[in-house]
Design a protein around this motif. Structure first.
Motif, PDB file in Angstrom:
ATOM      1  N   ALA A  59      -2.435   4.458  -2.839  1.00  0.00           N
ATOM      2  CA  ALA A  59      -1.034   4.677  -3.203  1.00  0.00           C
ATOM      3  C   ALA A  59      -0.168   4.683  -1.951  1.00  0.00           C
ATOM      4  N   GLU A  60      -0.681   5.248  -0.867  1.00  0.00           N
ATOM      5  CA  GLU A  60       0.054   5.254   0.408  1.00  0.00           C
ATOM      6  C   GLU A  60       0.202   3.825   0.943  1.00  0.00           C
ATOM      7  N   GLU A  61      -0.839   3.032   0.821  1.00  0.00           N
ATOM      8  CA  GLU A  61      -0.767   1.629   1.233  1.00  0.00           C
ATOM      9  C   GLU A  61       0.284   0.878   0.409  1.00  0.00           C
ATOM     10  N   LEU A  62       0.323   1.159  -0.884  1.00  0.00           N
ATOM     11  CA  LEU A  62       1.350   0.556  -1.739  1.00  0.00           C
ATOM     12  C   LEU A  62       2.742   0.996  -1.311  1.00  0.00           C
ATOM     13  N   LYS A  63       2.866   2.274  -0.978  1.00  0.00           N
ATOM     14  CA  LYS A  63       4.151   2.823  -0.537  1.00  0.00           C
ATOM     15  C   LYS A  63       4.645   2.088   0.703  1.00  0.00           C
ATOM     16  N   GLN A  64       3.744   1.838   1.645  1.00  0.00           N
ATOM     17  CA  GLN A  64       4.124   1.115   2.862  1.00  0.00           C
ATOM     18  C   GLN A  64       4.541  -0.312   2.551  1.00  0.00           C
ATOM     19  N   GLU A  65       3.804  -0.978   1.681  1.00  0.00           N
ATOM     20  CA  GLU A  65       4.154  -2.342   1.293  1.00  0.00           C
ATOM     21  C   GLU A  65       5.501  -2.362   0.565  1.00  0.00           C
ATOM     22  N   TYR A  66       5.717  -1.374  -0.273  1.00  0.00           N
ATOM     23  CA  TYR A  66       6.977  -1.234  -1.021  1.00  0.00           C
ATOM     24  C   TYR A  66       8.148  -1.091  -0.054  1.00  0.00           C
ATOM     25  N   ALA A  67       7.980  -0.260   0.957  1.00  0.00           N
ATOM     26  CA  ALA A  67       9.029  -0.043   1.950  1.00  0.00           C
ATOM     27  C   ALA A  67       9.279  -1.300   2.790  1.00  0.00           C
ATOM     28  N   GLU A  68       8.203  -1.996   3.164  1.00  0.00           N
ATOM     29  CA  GLU A  68       8.332  -3.215   3.974  1.00  0.00           C
ATOM     30  C   GLU A  68       9.102  -4.297   3.237  1.00  0.00           C
ATOM     31  N   LEU A  69       8.985  -4.308   1.935  1.00  0.00           N
ATOM     32  CA  LEU A  69       9.692  -5.313   1.136  1.00  0.00           C
ATOM     33  C   LEU A  69      11.119  -4.872   0.811  1.00  0.00           C
ATOM     34  N   GLY A  70      11.503  -3.704   1.286  1.00  0.00           N
ATOM     35  CA  GLY A  70      12.854  -3.215   1.063  1.00  0.00           C
ATOM     36  C   GLY A  70      13.097  -2.721  -0.351  1.00  0.00           C
ATOM     37  N   CYS A  71      12.044  -2.346  -1.041  1.00  0.00           N
ATOM     38  CA  CYS A  71      12.172  -1.890  -2.423  1.00  0.00           C
ATOM     39  C   CYS A  71      12.566  -0.412  -2.499  1.00  0.00           C
ATOM     40  N   SER A  72      12.405   0.298  -1.406  1.00  0.00           N
ATOM     41  CA  SER A  72      12.631   1.751  -1.422  1.00  0.00           C
ATOM     42  C   SER A  72      13.953   2.092  -0.751  1.00  0.00           C
ATOM     43  N   ASP A  73      14.639   3.072  -1.324  1.00  0.00           N
ATOM     44  CA  ASP A  73      15.886   3.565  -0.731  1.00  0.00           C
ATOM     45  C   ASP A  73      15.614   4.680   0.263  1.00  0.00           C
ATOM     46  N   ARG A  74      14.363   5.077   0.398  1.00  0.00           N
ATOM     47  CA  ARG A  74      14.009   6.216   1.247  1.00  0.00           C
ATOM     48  C   ARG A  74      13.797   5.809   2.658  1.00  0.00           C
TER      49      ARG A  74
END
Length: 74
Positions: A59-74
């Motif tokens: 889940a943490e790996e997914l979180k990092q990928e999510y952030a790298e793709l600019g999907c997260s506002d955090r």
């Protein structure tokens, strides 16, 4: 090494639930992201025995990928 397909499906669902909670997104959004992610491809293809990693780690790996793709506002 390849994992049992039924066990992998259960693993996927736990990782998706954990990721959705972390990112505070719907299960549908988490599911869609997961099945289009590099993490999913690595697990599916049996690379580095990713299926043996903990749900939280994946889940943490997914979180990092999510952030790298600019999907997260955090």
């Amino acid at each position: 090494m390849t994992a049992n397909p039924i066990l992998l499906q259960k693993k996927y669902s736990r990782v998706i639930e954990c990721f959705a909670r972390q990112q505070e997104i719907s299960l549908d959004a988490a599911l869609d992201f997961f099945y289009h992610s590099q993490v999913y491809q690595l697990i599916r293809d049996g690379v580095s025995d990713m299926h043996c990693m903990s749900d939280a780690y994946l889940a943490e790996e997914l979180k990092q990928e999510y952030a790298e793709l600019g999907c997260s506002d955090r």
